[in-house]
Design an enzyme around this catalytic site. Sequence first.
Site, PDB file in Angstrom:
ATOM      1  N   LYS A 117      96.955 -39.841 -20.542  1.00  0.00           N
ATOM      2  CA  LYS A 117      98.234 -39.877 -19.518  1.00  0.00           C
ATOM      3  C   LYS A 117      97.458 -40.059 -18.444  1.00  0.00           C
ATOM      4  O   LYS A 117      96.636 -39.331 -17.972  1.00  0.00           O
ATOM      5  CB  LYS A 117      99.121 -38.748 -19.610  1.00  0.00           C
ATOM      6  CG  LYS A 117     100.059 -39.000 -20.722  1.00  0.00           C
ATOM      7  CD  LYS A 117     101.279 -38.291 -20.448  1.00  0.00           C
ATOM      8  CE  LYS A 117     102.294 -38.498 -21.663  1.00  0.00           C
ATOM      9  NZ  LYS A 117     103.436 -37.517 -21.692  1.00  0.00           N
ATOM     10  N   SER A 146     109.789 -35.145 -15.776  1.00  0.00           N
ATOM     11  CA  SER A 146     108.656 -35.026 -14.736  1.00  0.00           C
ATOM     12  C   SER A 146     108.780 -36.486 -14.202  1.00  0.00           C
ATOM     13  O   SER A 146     108.246 -36.854 -13.087  1.00  0.00           O
ATOM     14  CB  SER A 146     107.361 -34.598 -15.321  1.00  0.00           C
ATOM     15  OG  SER A 146     107.545 -33.386 -15.690  1.00  0.00           O
ATOM     16  N   HIS A 199     111.751 -27.446 -16.830  1.00  0.00           N
ATOM     17  CA  HIS A 199     110.712 -26.484 -17.772  1.00  0.00           C
ATOM     18  C   HIS A 199     110.832 -25.083 -17.504  1.00  0.00           C
ATOM     19  O   HIS A 199     110.708 -24.339 -18.351  1.00  0.00           O
ATOM     20  CB  HIS A 199     109.297 -27.070 -17.139  1.00  0.00           C
ATOM     21  CG  HIS A 199     108.910 -28.546 -17.477  1.00  0.00           C
ATOM     22  ND1 HIS A 199     108.389 -29.246 -16.373  1.00  0.00           N
ATOM     23  CD2 HIS A 199     108.835 -29.128 -18.667  1.00  0.00           C
ATOM     24  CE1 HIS A 199     108.027 -30.525 -17.027  1.00  0.00           C
ATOM     25  NE2 HIS A 199     108.338 -30.413 -18.319  1.00  0.00           N
ATOM     26  N   ARG A 238     116.360 -32.428 -24.028  1.00  0.00           N
ATOM     27  CA  ARG A 238     117.718 -32.574 -23.055  1.00  0.00           C
ATOM     28  C   ARG A 238     118.624 -33.349 -23.893  1.00  0.00           C
ATOM     29  O   ARG A 238     119.646 -33.418 -23.520  1.00  0.00           O
ATOM     30  CB  ARG A 238     116.918 -33.203 -22.000  1.00  0.00           C
ATOM     31  CG  ARG A 238     115.844 -32.575 -21.185  1.00  0.00           C
ATOM     32  CD  ARG A 238     115.128 -33.334 -20.318  1.00  0.00           C
ATOM     33  NE  ARG A 238     114.430 -34.044 -21.146  1.00  0.00           N
ATOM     34  CZ  ARG A 238     113.269 -35.035 -20.519  1.00  0.00           C
ATOM     35  NH1 ARG A 238     113.169 -34.911 -19.380  1.00  0.00           N
ATOM     36  NH2 ARG A 238     112.628 -35.677 -21.455  1.00  0.00           N
TER      37      ARG A 238
END
Length: 167
Positions: free
Chosen positions: A42, A130, A18, A92
């Site tokens: 979440k 993460s 990040h 990514r």
Amino acid sequence: MTQKAIYPGTFDPFTNGHLDVLERALNIFEEVVVVIAENSQKNTLFSVDEREGMIREVVRDFQGVGVEVLHDGLLADYARQQGARAIVRGVRQVKDFEYEFQMSLLNRHLYPEVTTVFLMPNVKYTYVASSIIREVAMLGGDVSKFVHPSVLEMLHRKLDESQQKKK
Ligand code: PNS
């Protein structure tokens, strides 16, 4: 000329991947506001206040960075209210793209003046997410190469708390 961008995410926790994306965004935009989505859907390891404190610490010496929380509502509305015409997202791998493409087009539908800018982090962060950092850290693995020292400390504290609870 777009001067202000927002960089939204869940950031549970904020990783060096990040940070890499944020630094790249700062090479393009004068101001980048990291927007932490509270995202009640979440189940996060860190509370939104913890995530805010964590990111503020990581970017403490940076110029042109803001840290804000989106408690509820749409990101597109938030961007409009803030006068931000760019949304920064890190990608990514190809598999990230489907979801990002969908979000970017939906955000554009909701706020036509906004453009999503995709930035690739350094290749060494390609496999850093993460979710995996959380899992490895909470199982006692070494994630020191992937997070800022202050984030590492917070992860260690969470691990200690969870071990205490198990006793
Ligand atoms: O880090 P994440 O979890 O991939 O980030 C996803 C995030 C926070 C950018 C996305 O869930 C979001 O924008 N949430 C805010 C609510 C919203 O606007 N949802 C519709 C997106 S098209």
